[in-house]
Design an enzyme around this catalytic site. Structure first.
Site, PDB file in Angstrom:
ATOM      1  CE  LYS A  53      -4.560  -1.982   1.474  1.00 24.40           C
ATOM      2  NZ  LYS A  53      -3.750  -3.101   2.648  1.00 24.40           N
TER       3      LYS A  53
HETATM    4  C1  LIG Z   1      -4.846  -3.920   1.695  1.00 26.83           C
HETATM    5  C2  LIG Z   1      -3.593  -5.884   1.897  1.00 26.83           C
HETATM    6  C3  LIG Z   1      -4.509  -6.406   0.585  1.00 26.83           C
HETATM    7  C4  LIG Z   1      -5.521  -6.409  -0.508  1.00 26.83           C
HETATM    8  O1  LIG Z   1      -5.338  -5.854  -1.168  1.00 26.83           O
HETATM    9  P1  LIG Z   1      -6.599  -5.053  -2.066  1.00 26.83           P
HETATM   10  O2  LIG Z   1      -6.493  -4.493  -2.597  1.00 26.83           O
HETATM   11  O3  LIG Z   1      -8.067  -5.102  -1.146  1.00 26.83           O
HETATM   12  O4  LIG Z   1      -7.435  -6.634  -3.091  1.00 26.83           O
HETATM   13  C5  LIG Z   1      -4.008  -7.264   1.092  1.00 26.83           C
HETATM   14  N1  LIG Z   1      -2.652  -8.102   1.512  1.00 26.83           N
HETATM   15  C6  LIG Z   1      -1.771  -7.255   2.167  1.00 26.83           C
HETATM   16  C7  LIG Z   1      -0.701  -7.539   2.978  1.00 26.83           C
HETATM   17  C8  LIG Z   1      -3.305  -5.742   2.456  1.00 26.83           C
HETATM   18  O5  LIG Z   1      -3.010  -5.115   3.305  1.00 26.83           O
END
Ligand SMILES: *Cc1c(COP(=O)(O)O)cnc(C)c1O
Length: 432
Positions: free
Chosen positions: A107
């Site tokens: 993210k």
């Molecule tokens: C947010 C997150 C996800 C999911 O990602 P999306 O884009 O919401 O599908 C998967 N793994 C981790 C570690 C995350 O922080």
């Protein structure tokens, strides 16, 4: 390029307008009006380009001329400021590590790009102070806080559920200070989310403050997630022309970026959306019925989502045609016990430590990939195992080494504001 609302009831806007408002006025998600393919030349010579050039080529058509070239270069430089290693785990299976950013989760890429974009809009349009208000179940908050930290003209308020985020996540939220305030709510993530939603429609607040949400549906977070699919392709192009990606999915933003990358020309064979027991999408693929459910708690908690908000974008990429979608897109669900078994197995066999989300990505890939030599599979490891050390260490019976770059955060002193009700949040926002 213009962006339309998927509810079709708002006017079309440019990239910056869509980034600053997040959601369209009719509550629809923004979506590119027309999607242009990249030219074939670009793919033929991609190995000659550096990562920043690739990112610029990929994102520029979506931005058009609303960000000048030098500023875009800077935004990209600050976003892609760490490596995206591709590890060969076993024959034809690669792990794309997306956790080398400041908060150890993928993210960071979307959050940083969005933060720098918002900073650009504020300066360009002399917008004055903006308050980013966001609820987090863990990873989002850290990435958003870090992305916006120290940016002039932005105040960040992050709500998180007391005692329900991991130790590292809490440190990442509460030790930055500066323009970031962490608010600890006695309640669940849903309570935090509800308070945020209420604040956005509270006239007493919005007449005083310009609020923005910075959540995962923002196009300035969604689109830059395409970058690492291209970077991985660049590294694998010489080895295969049949590549499958498996993406651990919760809100389906990350995989939706991969599918958009394919739509603009990236030659990827299949995408696998791997989920935990929150299986709304795997069920949809097998039955054709999309039935949102209340989310269940798992050890891969960043994917505990019962109504994935980005899925509507995926449907739009395929003109809501399930038959077409099923040619490129597979989706499988896995239990906690399957997740634990594979973490243990991979550690014992190869010495590699997966965390629960990446482990589910691996499981989905293994279920999909064909046995032919030319097929290469890549699963995304979306977080560093230290972020989920509480469960990982028990499974592998070993301590996870703390990465150097996180040590400073762990030494930081926690500072937060505790609240028990919406009126306390409201008071805080209005007074500060
Ligand atoms: C947010 C997150 C996800 C999911 O990602 P999306 O884009 O919401 O599908 C998967 N793994 C981790 C570690 C995350 O922080």
């Amino acid at each position: 390029m213009k962006f339309k609302s998927l509810n079709n009831n708002s006017k079309k806007v440019n990239f910056l307008e869509a980034a600053i408002s997040g959601l369209a006025p009719d509550k629809g998600l923004y979506f590119p009006e027309k999607i242009k393919m990249l030219d074939k030349n670009f793919f033929d010579s991609i190995y000659k380009l550096d990562d920043h050039e690739i990112a610029k080529k990929v994102i520029s058509p979506f931005i058009g001329n609303v960000i000048d070239e030098r500023s875009l270069d800077k935004i990209i430089e600050e976003t892609i400021s760490f490596p995206f290693p591709l590890l060969n785990i076993e024959k034809n299976i690669y792990c794309l590590e997306l956790f080398h950013g400041p908060t150890l989760a993928f993210k960071d890429i979307g959050a940083k790009f969005m933060a720098k974009t918002i900073e650009y809009v504020i300066k360009k349009n002399h917008l004055g102070k903006i308050t980013v208000l966001v609820a987090t179940s863990g990873d989002t908050g850290g990435a958003v806080a870090n992305g916006f930290y120290g940016i002039n003209g932005i105040e960040v308020i992050i709500l998180y559920p007391k005692n329900r985020v991991s130790r590292i996540q809490e440190k990442q939220l509460t030790t930055l200070n500066g323009n970031v305030t962490a608010i600890e709510v006695s309640g669940s993530f849903d309570d935090c989310q509800n308070m945020v939603k209420r604040a956005f429609i509270d006239n007493d607040i919005i007449k005083l403050k310009k609020l923005t949400s910075a959540n995962s549906i923002n196009i300035a977070r969604w689109l830059p997630q395409m970058f690492y699919y291209f970077l991985a392709y660049k590294n694998l192009k010489s080895k295969s022309n049949s590549i499958t990606f498996s993406v651990p999915s919760g809100n389906f933003g990350n995989i939706c970026a991969g599918l958009l990358a394919k739509k603009i020309g990236l030659p990827i064979k299949n995408f696998v959306a791997s989920t935990n027991i929150n299986d709304v999408i795997p069920k949809f693929i097998s039955t054709g019925k999309l039935i949102p459910k209340k989310s269940k708690t798992t050890i891969s908690n960043a994917m505990d989502v019962g109504d994935p908000s980005n899925f509507i974008r995926i449907l739009n990429l395929y003109d809501s045609n399930l038959t077409k979608l099923k040619k490129d897109f597979y989706s499988y669900s896995f239990t906690d016990s399957e997740t634990k078994i594979v973490i243990k197995k991979i550690f014992e066999k190869y010495g590699y430590i997966l965390e629960p989300h990446g482990a589910i990505g691996y499981l989905g890939l293994k279920k999909n990939i064909e046995k032919s030599d030319d097929d290469i599979g890549v699963f995304l490891e979306t977080a560093h195992p230290i972020k989920f050390s509480e469960s990982v260490e028990k499974i592998i019976n070993k301590k996870v080494v703390i990465p150097e770059r996180i040590k400073k955060v762990l030494e930081g002193k926690k500072k937060s504001v505790e609240i028990n009700s919406y009126s306390e949040l409201k008071n805080f926002i209005i007074k500060n």
